[in-house]
Design a protein around this motif. Structure first.
Motif, PDB file in Angstrom:
ATOM      1  N   LYS A   1       8.313 -17.063  29.635  1.00 21.18           N
ATOM      2  CA  LYS A   1       7.929 -17.793  28.441  1.00 21.18           C
ATOM      3  C   LYS A   1       8.825 -17.478  27.270  1.00 21.18           C
TER       4      LYS A   1
ATOM      5  N   ASN B   1       2.618 -11.225  34.075  1.00 22.28           N
ATOM      6  CA  ASN B   1       3.855 -10.623  33.288  1.00 22.28           C
ATOM      7  C   ASN B   1       5.196 -11.505  33.707  1.00 22.28           C
TER       8      ASN B   1
ATOM      9  N   LEU C   1       4.629 -14.323  31.642  1.00 20.74           N
ATOM     10  CA  LEU C   1       4.849 -13.957  30.065  1.00 20.74           C
ATOM     11  C   LEU C   1       6.582 -13.832  29.872  1.00 20.74           C
TER      12      LEU C   1
END
Length: 104
Positions: free
Chosen positions: A56, A50, A53
């Motif tokens: 990103k 997570n 993510l």
């Protein structure tokens, strides 16, 4: 004429604030490089996947970037620093409100 909808910029800013991991990651970073594992330790409760993510997405929004020489370090962009300052201002405001409430 009443404003019934926020503009898209406000909605994106609120999305960053609403999703707690984004705000926590931005709060822990600054313009100096931060090693991924250090960031992982300071943002408690988030899984490695997570965190990657969120980094990103923050990178896609132009708030965070990797260090070209070291893919495992992250830093805030100019926009990220601006958002970090907004988070700090919100914290200051909240602390003032709490202090005011406690002094009653």
């Amino acid at each position: 004429m009443a404003l019934t909808q926020l503009n898209l910029g406000s909605e994106l800013g609120l999305e960053v604030l609403h999703q707690r991991w984004y705000a926590l990651v931005l709060y822990q970073l600054d313009a100096a490089p931060t090693d991924f594992m250090e960031l992982r330790r300071t943002v408690r409760g988030i899984s490695t996947f997570n965190l990657l993510l969120r980094l990103k997405q923050l990178s896609d929004w132009g708030l965070v970037t990797t260090i070209p020489e070291d893919d495992y370090s992250y830093r805030l962009t100019t926009s990220g620093v601006m958002f970090h300052n907004i988070l700090t201002a919100l914290e200051d405001w909240g602390n003032q409100q709490l202090t005011r409430e406690l002094s009653r």
